[in-house]
Enzyme design. Sequence first.
Site, PDB file in Angstrom:
ATOM      1  N   SER A 201       0.802  -1.225   0.000  1.00  0.00           N
ATOM      2  CA  SER A 201       0.000   0.000   0.000  1.00  0.00           C
ATOM      3  C   SER A 201       0.834   1.273   0.000  1.00  0.00           C
ATOM      4  CB  SER A 201      -0.968   0.005   1.186  1.00  0.00           C
ATOM      5  OG  SER A 201      -0.285  -0.223   2.398  1.00  0.00           O
ATOM      6  N   HIS A 254       1.147   4.804   4.267  1.00  0.00           N
ATOM      7  CA  HIS A 254       0.297   5.433   3.255  1.00  0.00           C
ATOM      8  C   HIS A 254       0.691   6.894   3.038  1.00  0.00           C
ATOM      9  CE1 HIS A 254      -3.190   2.382   4.067  1.00  0.00           C
ATOM     10  NE2 HIS A 254      -2.076   1.805   3.640  1.00  0.00           N
TER      11      HIS A 254
END
EC number: 3.4.21.105
Length: 276
Positions: A201, A254
């Site tokens: 991610s 992230h």
Amino acid sequence: MIRVIALSNPRLAQAFVDYMRTQQVHLDMRPQGHEAELWLEDETQLSKVQEALEIFLRDPTNPRYLAASWQTGSMDTGIQYQRYSYLQTLKQKAGPLTLSVMVVTIAVFILMQISGYESVMTWLAFPAEGQQLQLWRWFSHALLHFSLLHILFNLMWWWYLGGPVEKVLGTGKLLVIALVSALVSGWAQSWCSGTYFGGLSGVVYALMGYVWLRGEREPDGYLSMPRSLMAFALLWLVAGYFDILGMSIANAAHVAGLIVGLLMAFWDTYNKTNPR
């Protein structure tokens, strides 16, 4: 009138015709067996068409071509065309690095289900104290996924964004984005929560930031991400901080990945948007 090319998929041929129409170039599409031939009326525009065609063939399913079809109101080719399997579509949009990462990530996930998470993380997790010289660990944590939803979500975005980057800018550029974002996002997450984490991610958010900002700064370029998708990505990021989703999320990875992608896109487009 001059023949430009014959494509085996008339739907893609129509997408290119529609895109060139938005560039004030008229192409005529003619059925020829199971193919679609493209013919150019104004031969003085041939070099422009060939240049655009070369980029199109690297990434024919880029959203900008579908957008051109909507803009021109032409979605039906009127030609019978062969259907492509999901696997063919997958391979058509992705380059060798995109596909290789997907295959390796799936293999690692299967291995984790067979031998257990701990045994695989012993070799691939982000480096703990005393493991810093095991250089692969700074990147291999991106291959670790802990649920089916986790891996499907990340690989979908990796393919959707990484494929066009590799097709348009080359394998080298995608490799640099992936390595830098894996390194930085992994370091950020380890600083916040220790080394027990994994997932692609951080790299995915880097690609989101890169493709979106590059599209904003180069509207006539061949990479873009709809603002609605970017808004969704940011909402997902914020939701992770409020534990709305009821799952453990690598929020620092992230954010770090997104910043890396934005900075790299800004750097790559700076000289083009600010000529000396």
